[in-house]
Write an enzyme that holds these catalytic residues in place. Structure first.
Site, short mmCIF file in Angstrom:
data_model
loop_
_atom_site.label_atom_id
_atom_site.label_comp_id
_atom_site.label_asym_id
_atom_site.label_seq_id
_atom_site.Cartn_x
_atom_site.Cartn_y
_atom_site.Cartn_z
N ASP A 86 -22.07 1.15 -10.31
CA ASP A 86 -21.38 2.29 -11.37
C ASP A 86 -22.02 1.96 -12.95
OD1 ASP A 86 -19.34 3.26 -9.64
OD2 ASP A 86 -18.07 1.27 -9.77
N ASP A 147 -18.94 6.97 -3.08
CA ASP A 147 -18.48 7.03 -4.74
C ASP A 147 -20.02 6.62 -5.19
OD1 ASP A 147 -16.24 5.81 -3.44
OD2 ASP A 147 -15.73 5.32 -5.72
#
Ligand code: GLY
Length: 365
Positions: A86, A147
């Site tokens: 991330d 994601d």
């Protein structure tokens, strides 16, 4: 009530409660998860909101506030072990956005550092970027998640910025894997896919933050719609636009009458868990598609996005001064003990979507 800005001044907002306290997860111990504390994956979104407002108003206060969290996040590189896939979410909306808008060289360096770390997570056996780090009880070396289609924007940015194609090649390899192994024939998507990290063979899919294996986690659907659009915008590869549209059509076909988005399109009717955050991500993806399709196709994407955003505005937004967040009823994961709270990234994508509708935003991805 005590001014929330005073008691929260050292925090990067993630969620806020009724008494105005921010939880930035900085009190979580590393025993619980390596991804917590300053490395918490949402810590770039507050800066992202500030940069969206700055590009609109040119008010320097937004830039000053954005830089407080941006510069704090540099410390994550020292710790290193807590960082994860991330870094794209964390640094694209903070450092890379700062550099894009102001030319800040310190931010460019941070953005490049993040891109190099993300590239280092690529596994050429299987052509995927590894998600997360070791989770106690689970061998996650072969895990990839939908994601990450958003995180790879950091790689496209790095190639465009340096002229070095390595980063783009990794992004494209990962996107191709996701197209093949995550997107199902009906346009629904897997959240987690496990590959054999030695051979690259797909092993299985997991339900992840959705209801279960084979289900359809709505925020993941959103990451796919918007993520494949991002890859299309950076590469011009028609298959990415087609894939974004395929996932978008599945979302539109499953859009509830009232426009309120569940946590999973395949969850049972009760409990009626919602995720307004997934709703905002899907809306952003639909609006991005609308910008890149022929005139006669645009309306259906815009109409669906407006339906979702109107439902948020009229039924799931707190516009009062009692709550520091706007978007209500967000959910991290279907099976987590907490549901229906606020999240900084729901506000981020809601604001981004509004700018897209107004045609006055900036593309930070
Ligand atoms: N990227 C993690 C999530 O959407 O919750």
């Amino acid at each position: 009530m005590e001014w929330s800005s005073e008691k929260n001044k050292d925090k990067i907002p993630y969620t806020t409660n009724e008494s105005g306290d921010y939880d930035d997860r900085s009190d979580r111990t590393k025993e619980w998860s390596l991804d917590d504390g300053l490395n918490w994956w949402t810590n770039g979104f507050w800066g992202g909101i500030m940069w969206l407002l700055y590009q609109d108003t040119k008010d320097g206060r937004y830039a000053e506030i954005a830089r407080i969290s941006e510069y704090r996040l540099e410390k994550c590189f020292d710790d290193f072990y807590g960082l994860h896939h991330d870094v794209g979410f964390m640094f694209q909306l903070s450092a890379a956005a700062d550099y894009r808008l102001t030319g800040n060289q310190r931010s460019r360096k941070t953005g490049m550092h993040a891109a190099n770390l993300l590239a280092g997570r690529f596994n050429p056996a299987g052509n995927f970027i590894r998600a997360w780090n070791d989770i106690p009880g689970d061998d996650t070396k072969g895990w990839a998640i939908i994601d990450c289609m958003m995180n790879i924007s950091q790689l496209y940015w790095a190639s465009e910025e340096t002229g070095d194609p390595r980063f783009r090649h990794i992004a494209v390899a990962h996107a191709d894997t996701a197209m093949k192994n995550f997107v199902r024939p009906d346009g629904s998507v897997n959240h987690i896919v496990e590959f054999d990290p030695e051979t690259g063979e797909m092993v299985r899919s997991l339900g992840g933050q959705g209801y279960g294996e084979g289900s359809s986690w709505t925020r993941g659907q959103g990451w796919a719609v918007y993520g494949f659009m991002i890859s299309y915008l950076h590469t011009g590869k028609q298959e990415y636009l087609d894939t974004a549209k395929k996932v978008a059509h599945y979302c539109m076909a499953n859009l509830p009458e009232d426009g309120i988005i569940p946590v999973d399109f395949r969850q049972p009717e009760e409990p009626a868990y919602e995720d307004s955050c997934g709703a905002c991500v899907i809306a952003c993806g639909l609006l991005e598609i609308a910008k890149h399709v022929p005139e006669q196709e645009k309306t259906m994407y815009v109409k669906a996005a407006v339906k979702i955003l109107k439902a948020i505005d009229e039924k799931r937004a707190d516009w009062s001064e009692k709550c520091d967040a706007i978007v209500q009823n967000c959910t991290g994961a279907y099976h987590s003990p907490e549901h229906h709270f606020t999240m900084n990234y729901a506000d981020y994508f809601f604001i981004e979507a509004i700018y897209k509708l107004k045609g006055t935003g900036i593309f930070l991805w």
